[in-house]
Design an enzyme around this catalytic site. Structure first.
Site, PDB file in Angstrom:
ATOM      1  N   GLY A  16       0.834  -1.214   0.000  1.00 53.37           N
ATOM      2  CA  GLY A  16       0.000   0.000   0.000  1.00 53.37           C
ATOM      3  C   GLY A  16       0.860   1.251   0.000  1.00 53.37           C
ATOM      4  N   ARG A  77       1.042  -4.922  -5.713  1.00 54.05           N
ATOM      5  CA  ARG A  77       1.253  -6.195  -5.030  1.00 54.05           C
ATOM      6  C   ARG A  77       1.541  -7.212  -6.136  1.00 54.05           C
ATOM      7  NH1 ARG A  77      -2.788  -3.689  -1.576  1.00 54.05           N
ATOM      8  NH2 ARG A  77      -1.761  -3.250   0.397  1.00 54.05           N
ATOM      9  N   ASP A 108       5.784  -5.113   6.026  1.00 56.86           N
ATOM     10  CA  ASP A 108       6.347  -6.432   6.348  1.00 56.86           C
ATOM     11  C   ASP A 108       6.399  -7.364   5.141  1.00 56.86           C
ATOM     12  OD1 ASP A 108       7.028  -6.196   8.981  1.00 56.86           O
ATOM     13  OD2 ASP A 108       5.100  -6.903   9.760  1.00 56.86           O
ATOM     14  N   GLY A 109       5.330  -7.368   4.351  1.00 56.80           N
ATOM     15  CA  GLY A 109       5.276  -8.238   3.171  1.00 56.80           C
ATOM     16  C   GLY A 109       6.394  -7.896   2.206  1.00 56.80           C
ATOM     17  N   THR A 130       4.268   2.400   5.712  1.00 58.49           N
ATOM     18  CA  THR A 130       2.871   1.946   5.808  1.00 58.49           C
ATOM     19  C   THR A 130       2.122   2.854   6.770  1.00 58.49           C
ATOM     20  OG1 THR A 130       1.375   0.220   6.591  1.00 58.49           O
ATOM     21  CG2 THR A 130       3.590   0.170   7.502  1.00 58.49           C
ATOM     22  N   ILE A 131       0.877   3.142   6.417  1.00 57.17           N
ATOM     23  CA  ILE A 131       0.073   3.984   7.324  1.00 57.17           C
ATOM     24  C   ILE A 131      -0.365   3.205   8.563  1.00 57.17           C
ATOM     25  CG2 ILE A 131      -0.792   5.418   5.424  1.00 57.17           C
ATOM     26  CD1 ILE A 131      -3.566   3.925   5.889  1.00 57.17           C
ATOM     27  N   ASP A 132      -0.155   1.878   8.563  1.00 53.79           N
ATOM     28  CA  ASP A 132      -0.719   1.050   9.640  1.00 53.79           C
ATOM     29  C   ASP A 132       0.098   1.046  10.942  1.00 53.79           C
ATOM     30  OD1 ASP A 132      -2.608   0.336   7.732  1.00 53.79           O
ATOM     31  OD2 ASP A 132      -1.610  -1.530   7.203  1.00 53.79           O
ATOM     32  N   ASP A 134       2.326  -0.906  11.808  1.00 53.94           N
ATOM     33  CA  ASP A 134       2.297  -2.277  12.337  1.00 53.94           C
ATOM     34  C   ASP A 134       3.603  -3.038  12.120  1.00 53.94           C
ATOM     35  OD1 ASP A 134       2.098  -2.453   9.604  1.00 53.94           O
ATOM     36  OD2 ASP A 134       0.504  -3.945   9.587  1.00 53.94           O
ATOM     37  N   ARG A 176      -5.600  -2.357   8.613  1.00 49.55           N
ATOM     38  CA  ARG A 176      -5.588  -3.807   8.371  1.00 49.55           C
ATOM     39  C   ARG A 176      -5.878  -4.539   9.684  1.00 49.55           C
ATOM     40  NH1 ARG A 176      -1.410  -6.585   4.193  1.00 49.55           N
ATOM     41  NH2 ARG A 176      -1.864  -4.636   3.157  1.00 49.55           N
ATOM     42  N   ALA A 191     -12.916  10.180  21.448  1.00 48.75           N
ATOM     43  CA  ALA A 191     -14.047   9.279  21.155  1.00 48.75           C
ATOM     44  C   ALA A 191     -14.589   8.649  22.430  1.00 48.75           C
ATOM     45  CB  ALA A 191     -13.584   8.192  20.193  1.00 48.75           C
ATOM     46  N   ARG A 258      -5.025   7.357   2.893  1.00 45.87           N
ATOM     47  CA  ARG A 258      -3.705   7.048   2.342  1.00 45.87           C
ATOM     48  C   ARG A 258      -3.141   8.182   1.498  1.00 45.87           C
ATOM     49  NH1 ARG A 258      -4.036   1.062   0.876  1.00 45.87           N
ATOM     50  NH2 ARG A 258      -3.586   1.660  -1.258  1.00 45.87           N
TER      51      ARG A 258
HETATM   52  P1  ADP Z   1       3.136  -4.656   2.697  1.00 46.52           P
HETATM   53  O1  ADP Z   1       4.516  -4.581   2.174  1.00 46.52           O
HETATM   54  O2  ADP Z   1       2.493  -3.315   2.838  1.00 46.52           O
HETATM   55  O3  ADP Z   1       3.035  -5.520   3.940  1.00 46.52           O
HETATM   56  P2  ADP Z   1       1.978  -6.844   1.145  1.00 46.52           P
HETATM   57  O4  ADP Z   1       1.874  -7.761   2.308  1.00 46.52           O
HETATM   58  O5  ADP Z   1       0.842  -6.759   0.206  1.00 46.52           O
HETATM   59  O6  ADP Z   1       2.245  -5.333   1.569  1.00 46.52           O
HETATM   60  O7  ADP Z   1       3.310  -7.241   0.357  1.00 46.52           O
HETATM   61  C1  ADP Z   1       3.729  -6.505  -0.771  1.00 46.52           C
HETATM   62  C2  ADP Z   1       4.381  -7.443  -1.766  1.00 46.52           C
HETATM   63  O8  ADP Z   1       5.562  -8.007  -1.202  1.00 46.52           O
HETATM   64  C3  ADP Z   1       3.555  -8.644  -2.194  1.00 46.52           C
HETATM   65  O9  ADP Z   1       2.610  -8.346  -3.193  1.00 46.52           O
HETATM   66  C4  ADP Z   1       4.615  -9.583  -2.707  1.00 46.52           C
HETATM   67  O10 ADP Z   1       5.027  -9.213  -4.003  1.00 46.52           O
HETATM   68  C5  ADP Z   1       5.766  -9.320  -1.751  1.00 46.52           C
HETATM   69  N1  ADP Z   1       5.739 -10.326  -0.672  1.00 46.52           N
HETATM   70  C6  ADP Z   1       4.927 -10.380   0.387  1.00 46.52           C
HETATM   71  N2  ADP Z   1       5.169 -11.458   1.146  1.00 46.52           N
HETATM   72  C7  ADP Z   1       6.176 -12.134   0.520  1.00 46.52           C
HETATM   73  C8  ADP Z   1       6.893 -13.343   0.787  1.00 46.52           C
HETATM   74  N3  ADP Z   1       6.627 -14.090   1.869  1.00 46.52           N
HETATM   75  N4  ADP Z   1       7.853 -13.710  -0.078  1.00 46.52           N
HETATM   76  C9  ADP Z   1       8.153 -12.958  -1.153  1.00 46.52           C
HETATM   77  N5  ADP Z   1       7.521 -11.808  -1.458  1.00 46.52           N
HETATM   78  C10 ADP Z   1       6.553 -11.397  -0.648  1.00 46.52           C
HETATM   79  O1  F6P Z   2      -1.587  -1.408   4.542  1.00 42.64           O
HETATM   80  C1  F6P Z   2      -2.189  -0.187   4.213  1.00 42.64           C
HETATM   81  C2  F6P Z   2      -3.665  -0.379   3.971  1.00 42.64           C
HETATM   82  O2  F6P Z   2      -4.237   0.867   3.637  1.00 42.64           O
HETATM   83  C3  F6P Z   2      -4.438  -1.022   5.114  1.00 42.64           C
HETATM   84  O3  F6P Z   2      -4.746  -0.107   6.141  1.00 42.64           O
HETATM   85  C4  F6P Z   2      -5.630  -1.580   4.392  1.00 42.64           C
HETATM   86  O4  F6P Z   2      -6.138  -2.718   5.054  1.00 42.64           O
HETATM   87  C5  F6P Z   2      -5.074  -1.980   3.050  1.00 42.64           C
HETATM   88  O5  F6P Z   2      -3.858  -1.260   2.878  1.00 42.64           O
HETATM   89  C6  F6P Z   2      -6.001  -1.683   1.902  1.00 42.64           C
HETATM   90  O6  F6P Z   2      -5.416  -2.172   0.739  1.00 42.64           O
HETATM   91  P1  F6P Z   2      -5.992  -1.859  -0.714  1.00 42.64           P
HETATM   92  O7  F6P Z   2      -5.512  -0.504  -1.118  1.00 42.64           O
HETATM   93  O8  F6P Z   2      -5.423  -2.938  -1.556  1.00 42.64           O
HETATM   94  O9  F6P Z   2      -7.494  -1.873  -0.632  1.00 42.64           O
END
Ligand code: ADP
Ligand code: F6P
Length: 336
Positions: A16, A77, A108-109, A130-132, A134, A176, A191, A258
């Site tokens: 994101g 993604r 993290d992903g 990430t805005i989360d 997390d 998320r 709130a 975002r």
């Molecule tokens: P974020 O980076 O915000 O956590 P995602 O979890 O959607 O977002 O991960 C972003 C991209 O990173 C995924 O679309 C994928 O291409 C890659 N990715 C995520 N997890 C893995 C993994 N376990 N191994 C390899 N690439 C990954």
């Molecule tokens: O990780 C950032 C975020 O905006 C989360 O807060 C939310 O769950 C997700 O991405 C939304 O993803 P998308 O833009 O694919 O709908």
């Protein structure tokens, strides 16, 4: 600056988008160039890497970007990158374009992807975007400050109309599976109820009782901040209206959280983290994540960073709840 063995680095944004990502890209490009490196921008995250959407970047290419939301490199993604074949192809593309070090700005992903690429021999450094909020290894993630301020301002506006109509409002914020945006808004917006996945016990009757008590005490509105990880705000609003007899509306803030021009904090932290990522590559480091902890910019091994756990501060949660209590005319909290 120390002489770098690495000659060419790349930068991409993944997952994101988050306000401040442009400031991080700008810092990578300019810090890289000032270290005598060639810098390549990779469009659309790992997708763009696999499709070889790669450009040479100059200092001018990042002019007039620090104040802009989103990411000038676009983001995506990429399911294919989760496979060994995708990761091997990604490394081959890097080698073909001479990219010896890669800065990955994302969550993290995206870091998991960077770790896999490091296993394939490409030096990688993650920058938390990430805005989360997390990501466990860091107290700060690029975009959170802007997003939480955007959400806070929106919630203030909903509160105005909620008060005028003497309504209850459920406002759903992103995050998320994490409740940081909701928790911070809950405190900042004052709130009455804050529902976050880490703490919610799904006892809706408690919320209903709270609304009724507050109304008896003369409160004109009742703001419930609901985290995306709990969701179902529309259905919740219907149930609460039926049980309390008080008009209840749900507002889902969604993707507006975002966007927008990054705050000063996001611009500065993103600039520092982007520059530090380049410095780590210049020092020959790989498989690291940049973070911010106890007032300092730090770095961790990606494996270590990904295995860390983050939890809501008990003290912050307790204070948050104590401040949201209503008080009777004797100054006693109306509920516990
Ligand atoms: P974020 O980076 O915000 O956590 P995602 O979890 O959607 O977002 O991960 C972003 C991209 O990173 C995924 O679309 C994928 O291409 C890659 N990715 C995520 N997890 C893995 C993994 N376990 N191994 C390899 N690439 C990954
Ligand atoms: O990780 C950032 C975020 O905006 C989360 O807060 C939310 O769950 C997700 O991405 C939304 O993803 P998308 O833009 O694919 O709908």
């Amino acid at each position: 600056m120390a002489e770098s063995k690495i000659k060419t680095i790349g930068v991409l944004t993944s997952g994101g988008d988050a306000p401040g990502m442009n400031a991080a890209i700008r810092a990578v490009v300019r810090r890289g160039l000032s270290n005598g490196l060639n810098v390549k921008g990779i469009y659309k995250g790992y997708n763009g890497l696999l499709n070889e959407e790669i450009i040479d970047m100059t200092a001018r290419d990042v002019s007039d970007t620090i104040q802009r939301g989103g990411t000038v490199l676009y983001t995506a993604r990429c399911a294919e990158f989760r496979t060994l074949d995708g990761q091997q192809r990604g490394a081959e593309v890097c080698r073909k374009h001479g990219i010896e070090g890669l800065v990955v700005i994302g969550g993290d992903g995206s870091f998991a992807g960077a770790q896999k690429l490091a296993e394939q021999g490409i030096n990688t450094i993650g920058v938390p975007g990430t805005i989360d909020l997390d990501i466990a290894c860091t107290e700060y993630t690029i975009g959170f400050d802007t997003a939480v301020n955007t959400a806070m301002e929106a919630i203030d506006k909903v509160r105005d109309t909620s008060t005028s109509h003497e309504r209850c409002s459920i406002i759903e914020v992103m995050g998320r599976n994490a409740g940081y945006l909701a928790l911070w808004c809950g405190i900042a917006n004052g709130a009455e109820d804050i529902l976050i996945p880490e703490k919610y016990d799904y006892d809706e009757q408690k919320i209903i009782n709270n609304i009724i008590t507050n109304r008896k005490l003369g409160k004109k509105h009742h703001i419930i901040i609901n985290a995306e990880g709990i969701g179902h705000s529309e259905a919740m609003a219907k149930r609460i209206e039926a049980a309390t007899g008080i008009e209840t509306r749900a507002t889902i803030l969604g993707h507006m959280q975002r966007g927008g021009s990054p705050t000063c904090k996001d611009r500065v932290y993103a600039s520092m983290m982007g520059a530090m990522a380049v410095d780590l590559l210049v020092q020959g480091k790989t498989c690291r994540v940049v973070g911010y902890r106890h007032g300092e910019y730090v770095d961790f091994d990606i494996d270590e960073a990904l295995s860390m756990k983050k939890s809501i501060s008990e003290y912050q949660w307790e204070v948050c709840n104590s401040l949201s209590h209503n008080y009777d005319k004797n100054g006693k909290p109306a509920r516990k």
